[in-house]
Write a protein that holds these residues in place. Sequence first.
Motif, mmCIF file in Angstrom:
data_model
loop_
_atom_site.group_PDB
_atom_site.id
_atom_site.type_symbol
_atom_site.label_atom_id
_atom_site.label_comp_id
_atom_site.label_asym_id
_atom_site.label_seq_id
_atom_site.Cartn_x
_atom_site.Cartn_y
_atom_site.Cartn_z
ATOM 1 N N SER A 124 30.474 26.466 38.113
ATOM 2 C CA SER A 124 31.752 26.689 37.432
ATOM 3 C C SER A 124 32.897 26.779 38.438
ATOM 4 O O SER A 124 33.983 26.239 38.208
ATOM 5 N N ALA A 125 32.641 27.455 39.561
ATOM 6 C CA ALA A 125 33.674 27.580 40.586
ATOM 7 C C ALA A 125 34.048 26.215 41.155
ATOM 8 O O ALA A 125 35.221 25.948 41.422
ATOM 9 N N THR A 126 33.054 25.332 41.306
ATOM 10 C CA THR A 126 33.330 24.033 41.924
ATOM 11 C C THR A 126 34.193 23.143 41.055
ATOM 12 O O THR A 126 34.969 22.336 41.579
ATOM 13 N N MET A 128 36.051 24.329 38.051
ATOM 14 C CA MET A 128 37.202 24.987 37.436
ATOM 15 C C MET A 128 38.389 25.086 38.397
ATOM 16 O O MET A 128 39.525 24.763 38.035
ATOM 17 N N TYR A 129 38.117 25.526 39.624
ATOM 18 C CA TYR A 129 39.242 25.650 40.563
ATOM 19 C C TYR A 129 39.731 24.282 40.996
ATOM 20 O O TYR A 129 40.934 24.081 41.200
ATOM 21 N N SER A 131 39.741 21.682 39.070
ATOM 22 C CA SER A 131 40.553 21.240 37.939
ATOM 23 C C SER A 131 41.946 21.852 37.992
ATOM 24 O O SER A 131 42.954 21.173 37.761
ATOM 25 N N ALA A 132 42.004 23.157 38.314
ATOM 26 C CA ALA A 132 43.301 23.832 38.394
ATOM 27 C C ALA A 132 44.184 23.212 39.473
ATOM 28 O O ALA A 132 45.387 22.996 39.265
ATOM 29 N N LEU A 133 43.587 22.894 40.616
ATOM 30 C CA LEU A 133 44.361 22.299 41.706
ATOM 31 C C LEU A 133 44.817 20.888 41.368
ATOM 32 O O LEU A 133 45.942 20.479 41.711
ATOM 33 N N LYS A 136 47.657 21.166 39.021
ATOM 34 C CA LYS A 136 48.825 21.595 39.797
ATOM 35 C C LYS A 136 49.487 20.413 40.495
ATOM 36 O O LYS A 136 50.717 20.354 40.609
ATOM 37 N N THR A 195 31.508 19.641 45.373
ATOM 38 C CA THR A 195 32.277 20.351 46.397
ATOM 39 C C THR A 195 32.698 19.400 47.513
ATOM 40 O O THR A 195 33.857 19.401 47.947
#
Length: 205
Positions: A124-126, A128-129, A131-133, A136, A195
């Motif tokens: 999820s961390a790989t 979700m973040y 996606s956010a970046l 952005k 990643t």
Amino acid sequence: MFDEYTRPMKDKILNPFALWVSRYVSAGLMTIIALLFGIASAASVLLGQYSMALILWIINRILDGLDGQIARASRTQSDEGGYLDIVCDFIVYALIPVAISLQKGSRASYISTLFLLAAFYVNSATWMYLSALLEKRAAGAAAQNESTSVTISRGLIEGTETVLFYTLFLLFPRYYVFSASIMAALTVIGALLRTAKGYSILKNK
């Protein structure tokens, strides 16, 4: 891994039904209804009713596919709807393995579930973040004409594979430890690959 192939087929099958349902049920309400069926599936597992759990799980997945279709059919797509949808998905994804391990009550089932949920956590961390970046940097779902609320980078275990593995969990609970371990291992491999790819994308953009 197969979502880009199965998603168009799913949308084509569900769209006519979504057009009719959207007259009576909102996308948000459908998301909640799907969640309730998912919770009921986990509860059935705890009672040892795997056949019922499987039926409820399949209904959960069908309704989960409908909520996005309803939002598009009724032109009510929203960030809060997409957010609610992913949160509800993760609740169900967590509850069912936990219910299976509790129902089986063996050390092996506990360990395999811990491994699986830990793999989900890292995976999820790989995405979700990342996606956010990407959102952005205006390189997210809208820029890539994706139907999801945010861009979700591809992995070995995506929605299609999750449905298949969870169906196997409920259809063949005797082999849960083996199948959960395989799913966890593939999820970790996919997370590592994502990643590396995500780091390269962010570094070069």
